[in-house]
Design a protein around this motif. Structure first.
Motif, PDB file in Angstrom:
ATOM      1  N   GLN A  61     123.566  10.222  74.686  1.00 18.62           N
ATOM      2  CA  GLN A  61     122.700  11.282  73.952  1.00 18.62           C
ATOM      3  C   GLN A  61     121.104  10.823  74.351  1.00 18.62           C
ATOM      4  N   PRO A  62     120.359  11.610  74.979  1.00 12.10           N
ATOM      5  CA  PRO A  62     119.420  11.490  75.023  1.00 12.10           C
ATOM      6  C   PRO A  62     118.659  10.355  74.671  1.00 12.10           C
ATOM      7  N   TYR A  63     118.388   9.832  73.802  1.00 18.85           N
ATOM      8  CA  TYR A  63     116.872   9.151  73.397  1.00 18.85           C
ATOM      9  C   TYR A  63     117.794   7.769  73.997  1.00 18.85           C
ATOM     10  N   ASP A  64     119.284   7.581  74.298  1.00 17.09           N
ATOM     11  CA  ASP A  64     119.880   6.524  74.713  1.00 17.09           C
ATOM     12  C   ASP A  64     119.375   6.304  76.100  1.00 17.09           C
ATOM     13  N   CYS A  65     118.184   6.623  77.119  1.00 16.20           N
ATOM     14  CA  CYS A  65     117.982   6.522  77.717  1.00 16.20           C
ATOM     15  C   CYS A  65     117.791   5.246  78.450  1.00 16.20           C
ATOM     16  N   GLY A  66     118.894   5.256  79.920  1.00 16.51           N
ATOM     17  CA  GLY A  66     119.143   3.894  80.517  1.00 16.51           C
ATOM     18  C   GLY A  66     120.122   2.972  79.854  1.00 16.51           C
ATOM     19  N   GLY A  67     119.971   2.705  78.990  1.00 17.47           N
ATOM     20  CA  GLY A  67     121.180   2.765  78.261  1.00 17.47           C
ATOM     21  C   GLY A  67     121.267   1.946  76.437  1.00 17.47           C
ATOM     22  N   ILE A  68     122.371   1.557  75.779  1.00 17.86           N
ATOM     23  CA  ILE A  68     121.726   1.032  74.293  1.00 17.86           C
ATOM     24  C   ILE A  68     121.650  -0.498  75.147  1.00 17.86           C
ATOM     25  N   PHE A  69     120.583  -0.899  74.381  1.00 17.73           N
ATOM     26  CA  PHE A  69     120.175  -2.117  74.269  1.00 17.73           C
ATOM     27  C   PHE A  69     120.255  -3.008  73.746  1.00 17.73           C
ATOM     28  N   SER A  70     119.439  -3.644  72.248  1.00 18.63           N
ATOM     29  CA  SER A  70     119.740  -4.880  71.820  1.00 18.63           C
ATOM     30  C   SER A  70     119.559  -4.194  70.104  1.00 18.63           C
ATOM     31  N   GLY A  71     119.748  -4.809  69.279  1.00 23.15           N
ATOM     32  CA  GLY A  71     120.037  -4.465  67.729  1.00 23.15           C
ATOM     33  C   GLY A  71     119.873  -5.309  66.594  1.00 23.15           C
ATOM     34  N   SER A  72     120.120  -4.791  65.151  1.00 24.78           N
ATOM     35  CA  SER A  72     120.141  -5.417  64.375  1.00 24.78           C
ATOM     36  C   SER A  72     121.214  -4.800  63.588  1.00 24.78           C
ATOM     37  N   ALA A  73     121.890  -5.696  62.015  1.00 27.63           N
ATOM     38  CA  ALA A  73     122.236  -4.746  61.299  1.00 27.63           C
ATOM     39  C   ALA A  73     121.767  -5.296  60.586  1.00 27.63           C
ATOM     40  N   THR A  74     121.523  -4.549  58.820  1.00 30.65           N
ATOM     41  CA  THR A  74     121.035  -4.490  57.704  1.00 30.65           C
ATOM     42  C   THR A  74     121.820  -3.318  57.052  1.00 30.65           C
ATOM     43  N   ILE A  75     122.365  -4.470  55.243  1.00 31.02           N
ATOM     44  CA  ILE A  75     123.466  -3.539  54.835  1.00 31.02           C
ATOM     45  C   ILE A  75     122.084  -2.807  53.878  1.00 31.02           C
ATOM     46  N   VAL A  76     122.414  -1.646  53.481  1.00 27.44           N
ATOM     47  CA  VAL A  76     121.209  -0.562  53.067  1.00 27.44           C
ATOM     48  C   VAL A  76     122.372  -0.154  51.696  1.00 27.44           C
ATOM     49  N   ARG A  77     121.885   0.163  50.545  1.00 28.63           N
ATOM     50  CA  ARG A  77     122.507   0.825  48.978  1.00 28.63           C
ATOM     51  C   ARG A  77     122.560   2.444  49.664  1.00 28.63           C
ATOM     52  N   ASN A  78     123.480   2.398  49.872  1.00 26.91           N
ATOM     53  CA  ASN A  78     123.351   4.729  49.738  1.00 26.91           C
ATOM     54  C   ASN A  78     122.752   5.067  47.725  1.00 26.91           C
ATOM     55  N   THR A  79     121.967   5.933  48.050  1.00 34.91           N
ATOM     56  CA  THR A  79     121.204   6.305  46.744  1.00 34.91           C
ATOM     57  C   THR A  79     122.599   7.104  46.248  1.00 34.91           C
ATOM     58  N   THR A  80     122.700   7.649  46.819  1.00 32.32           N
ATOM     59  CA  THR A  80     124.028   8.955  46.513  1.00 32.32           C
ATOM     60  C   THR A  80     124.961   8.933  46.406  1.00 32.32           C
ATOM     61  N   THR A  81     125.807   6.982  47.033  1.00 36.62           N
ATOM     62  CA  THR A  81     126.971   7.155  46.592  1.00 36.62           C
ATOM     63  C   THR A  81     126.907   5.437  45.731  1.00 36.62           C
ATOM     64  N   GLY A  82     125.648   4.772  45.921  1.00 37.52           N
ATOM     65  CA  GLY A  82     125.161   3.595  45.126  1.00 37.52           C
ATOM     66  C   GLY A  82     126.825   3.240  45.842  1.00 37.52           C
ATOM     67  N   GLU A  83     126.747   2.922  47.415  1.00 36.61           N
ATOM     68  CA  GLU A  83     127.698   1.613  48.184  1.00 36.61           C
ATOM     69  C   GLU A  83     126.291   1.435  49.091  1.00 36.61           C
ATOM     70  N   ASP A  84     126.936   0.203  49.482  1.00 33.86           N
ATOM     71  CA  ASP A  84     126.143  -0.314  50.597  1.00 33.86           C
ATOM     72  C   ASP A  84     126.946  -0.588  51.372  1.00 33.86           C
ATOM     73  N   VAL A  85     126.303   0.414  52.544  1.00 32.45           N
ATOM     74  CA  VAL A  85     126.620   0.207  53.826  1.00 32.45           C
ATOM     75  C   VAL A  85     125.881  -0.516  55.063  1.00 32.45           C
ATOM     76  N   PRO A  86     126.042  -0.612  56.042  1.00 36.05           N
ATOM     77  CA  PRO A  86     125.282  -1.545  57.086  1.00 36.05           C
ATOM     78  C   PRO A  86     124.855  -0.426  58.369  1.00 36.05           C
ATOM     79  N   ILE A  87     124.011  -0.524  58.527  1.00 29.61           N
ATOM     80  CA  ILE A  87     123.444   0.437  59.616  1.00 29.61           C
ATOM     81  C   ILE A  87     122.475  -0.452  60.535  1.00 29.61           C
ATOM     82  N   LEU A  88     123.379  -0.074  61.547  1.00 38.73           N
ATOM     83  CA  LEU A  88     122.670  -0.927  63.522  1.00 38.73           C
ATOM     84  C   LEU A  88     121.643  -0.118  63.421  1.00 38.73           C
ATOM     85  N   GLN A  89     120.354  -0.975  64.071  1.00 36.87           N
ATOM     86  CA  GLN A  89     119.553  -0.322  64.347  1.00 36.87           C
ATOM     87  C   GLN A  89     119.333  -1.052  65.969  1.00 36.87           C
ATOM     88  N   TYR A  90     119.255  -0.160  66.637  1.00 44.53           N
ATOM     89  CA  TYR A  90     119.277  -0.015  68.442  1.00 44.53           C
ATOM     90  C   TYR A  90     118.063   0.167  69.007  1.00 44.53           C
TER      91      TYR A  90
END
Length: 145
Positions: free
Chosen positions: A21-50
């Motif tokens: 994607q254009p916002y991936d300028c220079g390449g993907i760097f570092s980040g972390s994962a967080t488990i977030v509750r999906n308010t629509t389905t009630g499922e816990d979903v991992p979300i990567l933020q990088y």
């Protein structure tokens, strides 16, 4: 991308994220994962933020199939980027931490910031719209990583 049940034996998996994607300028760097509750389905979903190598943004990625035990395929939702570098930061912007939810129900996230700021703090009620709070910690020189 790898996984392990015991942190001793590892299974190699296909590349999870690529700079496509254009916002991936220079390449993907570092980040972390967080488990977030999906308010629509009630499922816990991992979300990567990088962060990206050009130091301009923080991006979210989510599993294409949350039922896949290996989480092989990840997608970048159309609402990205979720955080853009503050205008006053010019010396680096990277390494988002795992987010945490306070007793007030608000998510918090730290990102390493240059210009001798140290660490920038953000907050969000929905894990999508993030507000820059300001400096969280400064250790005396450079950027906190």
């Amino acid at each position: 991308h790898m996984r392990s049940a015991d942190l001793l034996h590892w299974e190699h998996l296909p590349v999870a994220l690529a700079p496509d994607q254009p916002y991936d300028c220079g390449g993907i760097f570092s980040g972390s994962a967080t488990i977030v509750r999906n308010t629509t389905t009630g499922e816990d979903v991992p979300i990567l933020q990088y962060s990206v190598a050009c130091g301009k943004a923080v991006i979210n990625a989510v599993p294409a199939d949350v039922t896949d035990p290996k989480l092989v395929e990840w997608v970048k939702p159309g609402y990205n980027p979720i955080i853009n570098v503050p205008k006053e930061i010019t010396g680096g912007f990277r390494d988002p931490t795992t987010a945490w939810k306070g007793s007030d129900g608000v998510w918090r996230l730290l990102v390493g910031c240059g210009n001798n700021v140290g660490t920038c703090q953000y907050k969000s009620k929905d894990f999508l719209a993030w507000t820059y709070v300001g400096q969280f910690h400064y250790h005396g020189t450079g950027m906190w990583e």
